[in-house]
Design a protein around this motif. Structure first.
Motif, mmCIF file in Angstrom:
data_model
loop_
_atom_site.group_PDB
_atom_site.id
_atom_site.type_symbol
_atom_site.label_atom_id
_atom_site.label_comp_id
_atom_site.label_asym_id
_atom_site.label_seq_id
_atom_site.Cartn_x
_atom_site.Cartn_y
_atom_site.Cartn_z
ATOM 1 N N SER A 194 -4.073 15.263 4.354
ATOM 2 C CA SER A 194 -4.954 14.118 4.154
ATOM 3 C C SER A 194 -6.388 14.620 4.256
ATOM 4 C CB SER A 194 -4.698 13.033 5.206
ATOM 5 O OG SER A 194 -3.408 12.494 5.061
ATOM 6 N N ARG A 248 0.814 -1.217 0.000
ATOM 7 C CA ARG A 248 0.000 0.000 0.000
ATOM 8 C C ARG A 248 0.844 1.263 0.000
ATOM 9 N NH1 ARG A 248 -3.949 -2.451 4.730
ATOM 10 N NH2 ARG A 248 -4.754 -4.196 3.497
ATOM 11 N N HIS A 252 -1.858 5.189 3.351
ATOM 12 C CA HIS A 252 -3.135 4.523 3.126
ATOM 13 C C HIS A 252 -3.209 3.204 3.886
ATOM 14 C CE1 HIS A 252 -3.988 7.322 -0.181
ATOM 15 N NE2 HIS A 252 -2.733 7.154 -0.549
ATOM 16 N N SER A 292 -9.539 7.248 1.062
ATOM 17 C CA SER A 292 -8.592 8.271 1.497
ATOM 18 C C SER A 292 -8.054 9.025 0.292
ATOM 19 C CB SER A 292 -7.429 7.639 2.270
ATOM 20 O OG SER A 292 -6.770 6.665 1.461
ATOM 21 N N GLY A 344 -6.835 5.867 -1.975
ATOM 22 C CA GLY A 344 -6.827 4.483 -1.553
ATOM 23 C C GLY A 344 -8.203 3.876 -1.440
ATOM 24 N N ASP A 352 -9.364 2.642 1.075
ATOM 25 C CA ASP A 352 -9.917 2.999 2.384
ATOM 26 C C ASP A 352 -10.627 4.343 2.355
ATOM 27 O OD1 ASP A 352 -7.590 4.357 1.849
ATOM 28 O OD2 ASP A 352 -6.876 4.346 3.910
ATOM 29 N N ILE A 372 -3.826 1.215 -3.047
ATOM 30 C CA ILE A 372 -3.862 2.481 -3.773
ATOM 31 C C ILE A 372 -4.690 2.287 -5.042
ATOM 32 C CG2 ILE A 372 -2.466 4.125 -5.083
ATOM 33 C CD1 ILE A 372 -0.298 3.804 -2.995
#
Length: 847
Positions: free
Chosen positions: A283, A225, A245, A269, A265, A267, A249
């Protein structure tokens, strides 16, 4: 110059941590992808439905929509004038960004398309599908195709390097295959193992190798990641972007100058990194769906992205605070192991002679703070020319030896030079357009709007239906017809209607003319363009038809289809054209100005006399302004309307080298906008009867739409002055001064018409009438100055000397006005001027 929009399309209020950023629903829920054109003027999005959208940059207007027969589009790549779309049915289609229409099916595969990459010069497209081979096809000639076949499984992602010579193929077997395409037969250069993870073709996770703008390295997502940088010179691992992340990605993109990196990502993000230090700048915690595609705007601080829910976000000011200056510095080096900390300012800290790496002989290089300070210094300066250092020992930077000569600076000794890495800057070219036409809204659009009538078309999927309506229905009868050619341009006047269509697989580009009446059996005619030639604009006058094309040609026909003239335009690409009787005006892109945009050049000629009045003269548009429309007035004078709402007319245009663009009206100064409560703009239609005819657009609309809008007209008002206070009105004297300048302009235009054409008796009679109107305004100005006081006598005498009447009657009247206000000295001087004129003495120093 207008200020850029800042996210007002996407925010319900100013963005805070408590207010969620809202996306524009570009497509139906599902995977959605986007791509900027090279110049950043447009952003194209594709998704799971059968619609393609083209979003103009810095515009809140509804974007043009292209309805296509395919759905489930998994890839898009845009250039300046076209874009490519890959779909689940295996087709890669090419669409024009100039006309928002299909140009051709570029290539077909038997299985779904997964990725498309355009070379930086837009000449080649690499296509990855569920087939094993990757196809590289010419965007100009679909018959030129070669194949990349050394990888054993299908490819998930493909990408070109900045030099157009190398393609990185990210395969579903977990390897990246590097191909050279600089020779006739592609050559496999390297297999890179242990970098990307094994993925399915339809996985959200990305395996794309993104080449750094300096060309020395690329970065790719890893199984851990992170984003790992790989050097091009030896294909070894370099710096890495770690810890951003918690999921795979899904998208990554370098900023245009390579100073920043954006990654997204699984997630949900989104992270911004500083390239040099691999540190996180910001972020974002307001991401609601997985981002699948990231696109930096080429020049502005804007990051656009699409997600798995069919949404598009254009995030303005995405790089926060002082870090935004990093977007303005020159091209930055890729983050490589052992590189000296380069400095982009003129005070760069160099390694001592013989020290190729930090840490050698006790030298550790400059500190992190030194580096950041140098970047910010350079961002505040205008000179970034000293930034290039020999970071990779390639020999393009040189150091002096003891004898003062220049030698290549390389750790292992001199090596062959190669060109320095370059950024992909391109000039901003004004796109071609058809005056009076509008983009699609739903399934309808106007092809033409003027004082004669209007032409509009409806998309019926397999064909279009075209309707032509007239304002004077006693003179002409409305008509409509089925349109299998899909006409995209039209012109309308009292004699006929002109159409043109783009080429397709079934037919070339076509010009079609339909006269309103004829005494012969055959009325209309068509002319086919040569293969590959597209029509960029058309115009229709009482005596000729004009078409400009992508081949740079200007084609001129009679109203009966007889070719009269054909020549190649000097200023290309062509932008638009206009005509009136025998006069033809063409406009094209010229040299690049200081702001990076091309300067528009215009040419005016008389087709019948074969005379050129103005040749490649500069169109008067300030930096940041765009041309919105061009047309001739009812008296035959060229007019333009720009993006800031200013209407201009061309004075003395029949005399070579003497033409001047004079503003007739600045719509921003209209009284109806003085309160600031109205938000409206104006769609230009015509200049006729000494008025500006237009359509009022309410609520931020950029184009007129259905139902048919009403025409409005405004009197001319040359913007010679503004009120002293925002809430005040122009004084009586200011109004008279504006009338004088305007009447003098009208007199000048009419005099030019009479002296240079076979004028009618009525046109000749209008010259002395306008001359008397000028003198009448001057007489009123004189009275106003006399009313103001004795101290205004010099200006009053100057006004008297400007009177056009040579019989002395107007000067006699001026003397009486001075006497009425008891300005005896002024009256005597006016009498002296009158006597000198009567005896034929001309003195420029009458005042």
């Amino acid at each position: 110059m207008s200020q850029p929009h800042v996210q007002r399309t996407f925010l319900t209020s100013d963005y805070t941590m408590a207010s969620r950023l809202r996306g524009r629903p570009a497509h139906a829920p599902g995977p959605t992808y986007c791509s900027y054109s090279n110049n950043g003027s447009k952003l194209v999005t594709v998704g799971s439905n059968s619609l393609l959208r083209v979003f103009p940059h810095n515009s809140d207007d509804e974007p043009p929509v292209i309805d296509v027969w395919t759905d489930n589009h998994f890839a898009v790549a845009a250039a300046n004038d076209f874009f490519l779309v890959g779909s689940e049915d295996g087709s890669v289609t090419k669409y024009s960004l100039l006309t928002n229409s299909l140009e051709e099916i570029l290539i077909r595969c038997t299985l779904p398309i997964r990725d498309i990459a355009l070379s930086p010069d837009s000449q080649w497209a690499a296509v990855a599908s569920d087939e094993i081979e990757v196809k590289v096809v010419s965007t100009k000639d679909m018959t030129q195709v070669f194949y990349l076949r050394e990888h054993p499984r299908s490819a998930k992602n493909v990408s070109f390097d900045v030099n157009n010579s190398t393609v990185a193929v990210s395969c579903t077997d977990g390897l990246i295959y590097i191909y050279s395409i600089s020779s006739e037969q592609p050559q496999l250069l390297k297999r890179i193992d242990g970098l990307i993870k094994i993925l399915e073709n339809d996985a959200d996770a990305s395996a794309r190798a993104i080449w750094h703008p300096d060309g020395r390295a690329f970065a790719a997502p890893t199984a851990t990641r992170d984003l790992q940088v790989v050097a091009r010179a030896d294909w070894k691992l370099q710096k890495a972007f770690k810890g951003g992340h918690r999921g795979d990605i899904t998208a990554a993109a370098w900023s245009p100058n390579g100073a920043l990196l954006a990654t997204a990502g699984a997630d949900k993000s989104l992270v911004l990194w500083e390239t040099r230090s691999q540190k996180i700048i910001k972020s974002f915690d307001d991401i609601q769906d997985v981002i699948l595609c990231l696109q930096w705007h080429p020049t502005d601080n804007v990051l656009s992205y699409t997600n798995t829910n069919g949404e598009l976000f254009m995030r303005a000011e995405v790089v926060p605070g002082e870090h935004a200056k990093l977007l303005k510095v020159a091209l930055q080096p890729a983050p490589m192991n052992g590189d000296p900390l380069s400095d982009v300012s003129g005070n760069a800290i160099r390694a001592p002679p013989g020290h190729g790496k930090p840490g050698v002989n006790g030298w550790d290089g400059p500190s992190e703070n030194d580096y950041v300070d140098s970047l910010l210094d350079d961002a505040m300066s205008q000179d970034g020319a000293d930034f290039i250092e020999d970071d990779d020992g390639a020999g393009y930077a040189e150091a002096p030896n003891r004898n003062g000569k220049r030698i290549a600076n390389s750790i292992e000794g001199p090596i062959a030079k190669r060109p320095a890495a370059y950024s992909v800057w391109q000039p901003r070219v004004h796109e071609a357009f058809q005056p009076g036409s509008t983009p699609w809204k739903g399934n309808r659009r106007y092809l033409c709007l003027n004082l004669t009538g209007f032409v509009w078309t409806v998309d019926q999927e397999t064909h279009n239906t075209v309707t032509v309506e007239f304002y004077d229905r006693q003179e002409h009868r409305d008509f409509h017809f089925t349109d299998p050619y899909l006409y995209d341009k039209a012109c309308l006047n009292e004699k006929g209607t002109l159409f043109s269509c783009p080429p397709s697989a079934q037919h070339p580009a076509v010009i079609y003319y339909r006269p309103h009446e004829s005494w012969t059996s055959r009325t209309d005619w068509r002319i086919n363009m040569p293969a590959g030639e597209k029509i960029t604009s058309i115009s229709l006058s009482d005596s000729c038809i004009v078409a400009t094309t992508t081949a740079g040609y200007v084609r001129i026909y009679s109203l009966y289809g007889l070719p009269l003239k054909m020549y190649r335009q000097k200023s290309t690409p062509a932008v638009t054209c206009a005509s009136w009787r025998d006069y033809v005006m063409t406009i094209g892109n010229g040299p690049v100005g200081g702001d990076g945009s091309t300067r528009l050049l215009y040419t005016i000629e008389n087709v019948k006399r074969d005379e050129t009045y103005q040749s490649e003269d500069i169109l008067a548009l300030p930096d940041g302004f765009e041309l919105k429309s061009v047309f001739f007035s009812d008296k035959g004078d060229p007019c333009i309307y720009d993006s800031e709402g200013v209407l201009l007319i061309l004075q003395h245009w029949r005399t070579p080298g003497q033409a001047k663009w004079v503003p007739l009206l600045d719509t921003r100064t209209l009284d109806r906008l003085a309160s600031g409560k109205k938000e409206e703009s104006y769609w230009p239609v015509a200049v006729a009867n000494n008025k500006f005819h237009c359509i009022i657009l309410k609520g931020g609309e950029a184009y007129p739409y259905f139902p048919r809008p009403l025409l409005s007209d405004f009197d001319f008002r040359i913007p010679i002055s503004a009120p002293e206070d925002d809430d005040a009105e122009l004084t009586h004297g200011n109004q008279l001064e504006e009338q004088f300048v305007r009447k003098a302009l009208e007199h000048s235009l009419q005099l030019d018409l009479v002296e240079n054409t076979n004028a009618t008796h009525a046109q000749k009679q209008e010259v002395p009438v306008l001359e008397r109107e000028v003198d009448k305004v001057l007489l009123q100005l004189l009275a106003n100055e006399c009313r103001e006081g004795e101290e205004r006598g010099m200006k009053a005498l100057e006004i008297a000397t400007l009177m056009r009447d040579r019989t002395g009657k107007m000067l006699e009247a001026a003397g009486k006005v001075a006497q009425r206000f008891q300005r005896d000295v002024l009256a005597e001087k006016i009498l002296e001027v009158a006597e000198r004129r009567l005896v034929g003495i001309v003195d420029d120093d009458d005042v």
